[in-house]
Design a protein around this motif. Structure first.
Motif, PDB file in Angstrom:
ATOM      1  N   GLY A   1       0.325  -0.871   0.097  1.00  0.00           N
ATOM      2  CA  GLY A   1       0.117   0.141  -0.488  1.00  0.00           C
ATOM      3  C   GLY A   1       0.958   1.352  -0.305  1.00  0.00           C
ATOM      4  O   GLY A   1       0.168   2.791   0.651  1.00  0.00           O
ATOM      5  N   VAL A   2       2.378   1.167  -0.227  1.00  0.00           N
ATOM      6  CA  VAL A   2       3.445   2.079  -0.702  1.00  0.00           C
ATOM      7  C   VAL A   2       3.571   2.580  -2.408  1.00  0.00           C
ATOM      8  O   VAL A   2       3.956   1.928  -2.833  1.00  0.00           O
ATOM      9  CB  VAL A   2       4.385   2.118  -0.381  1.00  0.00           C
ATOM     10  N   LEU A   3       2.778   4.252  -1.946  1.00  0.00           N
ATOM     11  CA  LEU A   3       2.801   4.218  -3.473  1.00  0.00           C
ATOM     12  C   LEU A   3       3.551   5.932  -3.955  1.00  0.00           C
ATOM     13  O   LEU A   3       3.281   5.925  -5.196  1.00  0.00           O
ATOM     14  CB  LEU A   3       0.936   4.582  -4.270  1.00  0.00           C
ATOM     15  N   ASP A   4       4.175   6.044  -2.781  1.00  0.00           N
ATOM     16  CA  ASP A   4       4.556   7.470  -3.164  1.00  0.00           C
ATOM     17  C   ASP A   4       5.890   7.134  -4.663  1.00  0.00           C
ATOM     18  O   ASP A   4       5.772   8.689  -5.246  1.00  0.00           O
ATOM     19  CB  ASP A   4       5.846   7.087  -2.240  1.00  0.00           C
ATOM     20  N   ALA A   5       6.198   6.201  -5.065  1.00  0.00           N
ATOM     21  CA  ALA A   5       7.075   6.092  -6.444  1.00  0.00           C
ATOM     22  C   ALA A   5       6.755   6.617  -7.536  1.00  0.00           C
ATOM     23  O   ALA A   5       7.018   6.335  -7.831  1.00  0.00           O
ATOM     24  CB  ALA A   5       7.966   4.921  -6.015  1.00  0.00           C
ATOM     25  N   LEU A   6       4.797   6.293  -7.215  1.00  0.00           N
ATOM     26  CA  LEU A   6       4.018   6.358  -8.789  1.00  0.00           C
ATOM     27  C   LEU A   6       3.435   7.464  -8.742  1.00  0.00           C
ATOM     28  O   LEU A   6       2.835   7.754  -9.744  1.00  0.00           O
ATOM     29  CB  LEU A   6       3.116   4.998  -8.898  1.00  0.00           C
ATOM     30  N   LEU A   7       3.209   8.127  -7.376  1.00  0.00           N
ATOM     31  CA  LEU A   7       2.721  10.028  -8.114  1.00  0.00           C
ATOM     32  C   LEU A   7       3.655  10.623  -8.137  1.00  0.00           C
ATOM     33  O   LEU A   7       4.696  11.489  -7.070  1.00  0.00           O
ATOM     34  CB  LEU A   7       2.490  10.296  -6.719  1.00  0.00           C
ATOM     35  N   LEU A   8       3.112  11.550  -9.139  1.00  0.00           N
ATOM     36  CA  LEU A   8       3.941  12.624  -9.570  1.00  0.00           C
ATOM     37  C   LEU A   8       2.810  13.962  -9.616  1.00  0.00           C
ATOM     38  O   LEU A   8       1.745  13.968 -10.350  1.00  0.00           O
ATOM     39  CB  LEU A   8       4.600  12.381 -11.203  1.00  0.00           C
ATOM     40  N   PRO A   9       2.936  14.506  -8.413  1.00  0.00           N
ATOM     41  CA  PRO A   9       2.290  15.646  -8.142  1.00  0.00           C
ATOM     42  C   PRO A   9       2.265  16.803  -9.602  1.00  0.00           C
ATOM     43  O   PRO A   9       3.169  16.530  -9.970  1.00  0.00           O
ATOM     44  CB  PRO A   9       2.706  16.681  -6.843  1.00  0.00           C
ATOM     45  N   VAL A  10       0.876  17.079 -10.177  1.00  0.00           N
ATOM     46  CA  VAL A  10       0.833  17.748 -11.426  1.00  0.00           C
ATOM     47  C   VAL A  10       1.317  19.560 -11.332  1.00  0.00           C
ATOM     48  O   VAL A  10       1.978  20.008 -11.905  1.00  0.00           O
ATOM     49  CB  VAL A  10      -0.639  18.379 -11.381  1.00  0.00           C
ATOM     50  N   GLU A  11       1.900  19.462 -10.171  1.00  0.00           N
ATOM     51  CA  GLU A  11       2.580  21.429  -9.769  1.00  0.00           C
ATOM     52  C   GLU A  11       4.306  20.193  -9.743  1.00  0.00           C
ATOM     53  O   GLU A  11       4.453  22.430 -10.251  1.00  0.00           O
ATOM     54  CB  GLU A  11       2.622  21.487  -7.714  1.00  0.00           C
ATOM     55  N   GLN A  12       4.823  19.908 -10.233  1.00  0.00           N
ATOM     56  CA  GLN A  12       5.820  19.039 -10.384  1.00  0.00           C
ATOM     57  C   GLN A  12       6.367  19.276 -12.071  1.00  0.00           C
ATOM     58  O   GLN A  12       7.060  18.988 -12.439  1.00  0.00           O
ATOM     59  CB  GLN A  12       6.450  17.876 -10.185  1.00  0.00           C
ATOM     60  N   LEU A  13       5.501  19.344 -13.064  1.00  0.00           N
ATOM     61  CA  LEU A  13       5.437  19.340 -14.262  1.00  0.00           C
ATOM     62  C   LEU A  13       5.712  20.771 -15.117  1.00  0.00           C
ATOM     63  O   LEU A  13       4.544  21.998 -15.006  1.00  0.00           O
ATOM     64  CB  LEU A  13       3.763  19.034 -14.862  1.00  0.00           C
ATOM     65  N   CYS A  14       7.232  21.782 -14.167  1.00  0.00           N
ATOM     66  CA  CYS A  14       6.765  22.885 -14.893  1.00  0.00           C
ATOM     67  C   CYS A  14       8.476  22.692 -15.588  1.00  0.00           C
ATOM     68  O   CYS A  14       9.484  24.056 -16.002  1.00  0.00           O
ATOM     69  CB  CYS A  14       7.874  23.742 -13.770  1.00  0.00           C
ATOM     70  N   HIS A  15       8.705  21.760 -16.292  1.00  0.00           N
ATOM     71  CA  HIS A  15       9.571  21.616 -17.585  1.00  0.00           C
ATOM     72  C   HIS A  15       9.185  22.368 -18.516  1.00  0.00           C
ATOM     73  O   HIS A  15       7.783  22.602 -19.209  1.00  0.00           O
ATOM     74  CB  HIS A  15      10.483  20.463 -18.055  1.00  0.00           C
ATOM     75  N   LYS A  16      10.094  23.065 -19.308  1.00  0.00           N
ATOM     76  CA  LYS A  16      10.030  23.960 -20.851  1.00  0.00           C
ATOM     77  C   LYS A  16       9.035  23.612 -21.659  1.00  0.00           C
ATOM     78  O   LYS A  16       7.860  24.276 -22.334  1.00  0.00           O
ATOM     79  CB  LYS A  16      12.086  24.405 -21.117  1.00  0.00           C
ATOM     80  N   THR A  17       9.487  22.458 -21.697  1.00  0.00           N
ATOM     81  CA  THR A  17       8.250  21.750 -22.927  1.00  0.00           C
ATOM     82  C   THR A  17       8.190  20.074 -23.093  1.00  0.00           C
ATOM     83  O   THR A  17       9.531  18.743 -22.532  1.00  0.00           O
ATOM     84  CB  THR A  17       9.753  22.030 -24.288  1.00  0.00           C
ATOM     85  N   TYR A  18       7.337  19.556 -23.027  1.00  0.00           N
ATOM     86  CA  TYR A  18       6.684  18.097 -23.057  1.00  0.00           C
ATOM     87  C   TYR A  18       6.536  17.833 -24.308  1.00  0.00           C
ATOM     88  O   TYR A  18       5.415  18.178 -24.938  1.00  0.00           O
ATOM     89  CB  TYR A  18       5.871  17.867 -21.692  1.00  0.00           C
ATOM     90  N   GLN A  19       6.700  16.120 -24.235  1.00  0.00           N
ATOM     91  CA  GLN A  19       6.216  15.296 -25.498  1.00  0.00           C
ATOM     92  C   GLN A  19       5.755  14.126 -24.580  1.00  0.00           C
ATOM     93  O   GLN A  19       6.312  13.198 -24.703  1.00  0.00           O
ATOM     94  CB  GLN A  19       7.217  15.000 -26.260  1.00  0.00           C
ATOM     95  N   ILE A  20       4.019  14.046 -25.579  1.00  0.00           N
ATOM     96  CA  ILE A  20       3.843  12.463 -25.088  1.00  0.00           C
ATOM     97  C   ILE A  20       3.691  11.772 -26.273  1.00  0.00           C
ATOM     98  O   ILE A  20       2.624  11.682 -27.211  1.00  0.00           O
ATOM     99  CB  ILE A  20       2.117  13.014 -24.508  1.00  0.00           C
ATOM    100  N   LEU A  21       3.789  10.605 -26.405  1.00  0.00           N
ATOM    101  CA  LEU A  21       3.972   9.506 -27.478  1.00  0.00           C
ATOM    102  C   LEU A  21       2.783   8.773 -27.077  1.00  0.00           C
ATOM    103  O   LEU A  21       2.044   8.358 -26.160  1.00  0.00           O
ATOM    104  CB  LEU A  21       4.856   8.360 -27.388  1.00  0.00           C
ATOM    105  N   LEU A  22       1.180   9.183 -27.748  1.00  0.00           N
ATOM    106  CA  LEU A  22      -0.093   7.827 -27.657  1.00  0.00           C
ATOM    107  C   LEU A  22       0.467   7.221 -29.242  1.00  0.00           C
ATOM    108  O   LEU A  22      -0.069   7.628 -29.918  1.00  0.00           O
ATOM    109  CB  LEU A  22      -1.231   9.669 -28.323  1.00  0.00           C
TER     110      LEU A  22
END
Length: 519
Positions: free
Chosen positions: A475-496
């Motif tokens: 029940g420890v999920l810390d390694a999987l959680l990425l808070p949206v406040e940390q999405l502060c890089h200049k550019t992102y790309q998503i492969l779908l």
């Protein structure tokens, strides 16, 4: 009884017209408060000889050893350089009393130094530039010394203000000259230059060291090292540090051959998302979440640590595609039916490039097989398109707030909206998303909201997969959680990856990779 000290008689080397000069050496040095040398203006404390040029106190001209007398001090001859008057050196402006400058060796009334015959035979050249005796006078910008040659005699800088140690050209000395019978040979592979001067040889080695210490500009890779070589090196290092036994190392190396030839199961962790789903379902009133299914988690191994994040996230994505249907399994990776290892993925990328997909990328990177080159979402999309899958690239630019003090990047809310809409759609084919940003990449497997904070659920290759599996089981999920406040890089790309196989026309059109429009 106090010992008597015989006065010192100084006689010129040449035919003397004037009588000998008598110097009294009985002066008490402890009572001397200092005196200025008439030859080089050096302030000396005690003694009767200048510590710089060797001139005698209150007399112009250095003293040289002559024939010794019975008092073990004998007569001392003034050198031939004494000509009876002081003069300012035209090269370094030092005040001298003889015909040879005591600072730079410049001969009075000439354009050369007293050592020019030696320098000419040695080949006094640095990077093709003559050091002495060329061109008009110039004032050094660094120390204001007046010079004639290209190199300042005071601060050792070139005429353009660059220090001689910063000159990148190789120091050249003629091979046939050997000072004192000693020759210095550069041992660096491919060089082999020989030097007769220890000082010049040390400068030459320093140039090699400075030029060889620059970091590579395109990849963090050792020369000639690939996945297997890095794996063996790091495993051996673990044995040296006594963290692994010899049997453990041998067992790992045997398994490496199996992983490279077939399915990569070394870092694969199954059922991670099952435990995540089970844990979050217990808090339906607190958590609103959407999550993928049937996605395996691949993390770094010893062979790709530090450079293989894109391949590991691509393995996460492909684990879903292979498990979705038999059609997809038989089509992807020439129908091998499993997720291959990193070296095999590199070969598939080169194969796609050789068949005309993303020629621009191949021109920029070259072949990646047998290297540790970094790749990203675009290269992984090339592999999918080569096998007929609809791999789309979406780019997101983070909003910027510029002030007089700094540039601040706000959280990228477009990515959050994109992920929410993607996982909220009613579709049976819903593979994870490949998230690429500067220097790293992760796999988005879902999104959660506990009412206070919204977070992306991600697989990060840096986290050891087996440890993450054990933590999620508890029940420890810390390694999987990425808070949206940390999405502060200049550019992102998503492969779908869209559902369905491309037609031959679509496949040919997809050879040029471009960003797809989201809104």
């Amino acid at each position: 009884m106090e010992q008597q000290v015989t006065p010192l008689t100084i006689t010129p080397n040449h035919e003397s017209i004037n009588p000998p000069i008598i110097i009294d050496l009985t002066q008490d040095e402890d009572q001397d408060n200092g005196w200025t040398c008439l030859c080089c203006t050096m302030i000396n404390t005690g003694g009767v000889m200048c510590t710089i040029c060797g001139s005698v106190k209150n007399l112009v001209g250095p003293v040289t050893n002559g024939n010794k007398g019975n008092d073990n001090r004998g007569d001392v001859d003034i050198s031939d350089v004494v000509d009876g008057g002081s003069w300012s050196c035209e090269r370094c402006s030092l005040l001298n009393c003889g015909s040879v400058c005591t600072m730079c060796g410049y001969v009075k009334g000439s354009l050369a130094t007293a050592n020019d015959s030696v320098n000419s035979s040695i080949g006094n050249v640095v990077g093709g530039m003559s050091i002495v005796g060329e061109g008009p006078q110039w004032s050094c910008k660094h120390c204001t010394m007046l010079n004639i040659g290209r190199i300042c005699v005071m601060c050792n800088r070139v005429n353009d203000g660059v220090h001689i140690n910063d000159v990148t050209e190789r120091v050249v000395v003629k091979d046939e000259v050997i000072d004192n019978g000693v020759r210095f040979v550069c041992k660096k592979i491919g060089c082999g230059s020989t030097f007769s001067s220890q000082l010049v040889y040390n400068q030459h080695k320093k140039l090699h060291k400075e030029s060889g210490s620059r970091p590579p500009q395109r990849s963090r890779r050792r020369s000639g090292e690939d996945y297997n070589a890095q794996y063996e090196r790091l495993i051996t290092h673990q044995y040296i540090k006594k963290k692994w036994s010899l049997k453990g190392v041998e067992k790992k190396l045997k398994r490496l051959k199996v992983y490279v030839q077939g399915e990569d199961t070394e870092t694969r962790a199954k059922s991670v998302l099952k435990f995540v789903d089970r844990y979050l379902s217990l808090f339906n009133n607190q958590y609103d979440y959407k999550i993928c299914k049937n996605v395996d988690f691949y993390s770094y191994s010893y062979g790709d640590r530090g450079w293989g994040c894109a391949y590991r996230n691509f393995q996460n994505l492909c684990s879903y595609i292979v498990s979705y249907s038999e059609e997809y399994k038989n089509r992807l990776f020439d129908g091998v039916g499993y997720v291959p290892c990193v070296p095999r993925l590199q070969e598939y990328l080169d194969q796609a490039w050789d068949n005309g997909f993303d020629k621009i990328g191949q021109t920029q990177l070259g072949n990646v097989s047998g290297t540790k080159l970094w790749v990203g979402a675009v290269e992984m999309a090339v592999i999918l398109r080569y096998y007929g899958f609809r791999g789309l690239i979406f780019q997101f630019d983070t909003p910027i707030h510029a002030s007089a003090l700094a540039i601040e990047y706000f959280p990228n809310t477009d990515i959050v909206q994109f992920v929410e809409e993607y996982f909220g759609q009613n579709s049976t084919f819903k593979p994870p998303l490949f998230l690429q940003f500067e220097g790293h990449s992760k796999t988005i497997v879902g999104i959660s909201n506990n009412g206070q904070q919204k977070s992306l659920l991600v697989f990060d290759p840096v986290c050891w997969s087996k440890t993450v599996l054990e933590n999620c089981r508890n029940g420890v999920l810390d390694a999987l959680l990425l808070p949206v406040e940390q999405l502060c890089h200049k550019t992102y790309q998503i492969l779908l990856v869209r559902d369905g196989i491309m037609t031959e026309y679509e496949r040919e059109s997809s050879k040029v990779v471009t960003n797809s429009a989201w809104k």
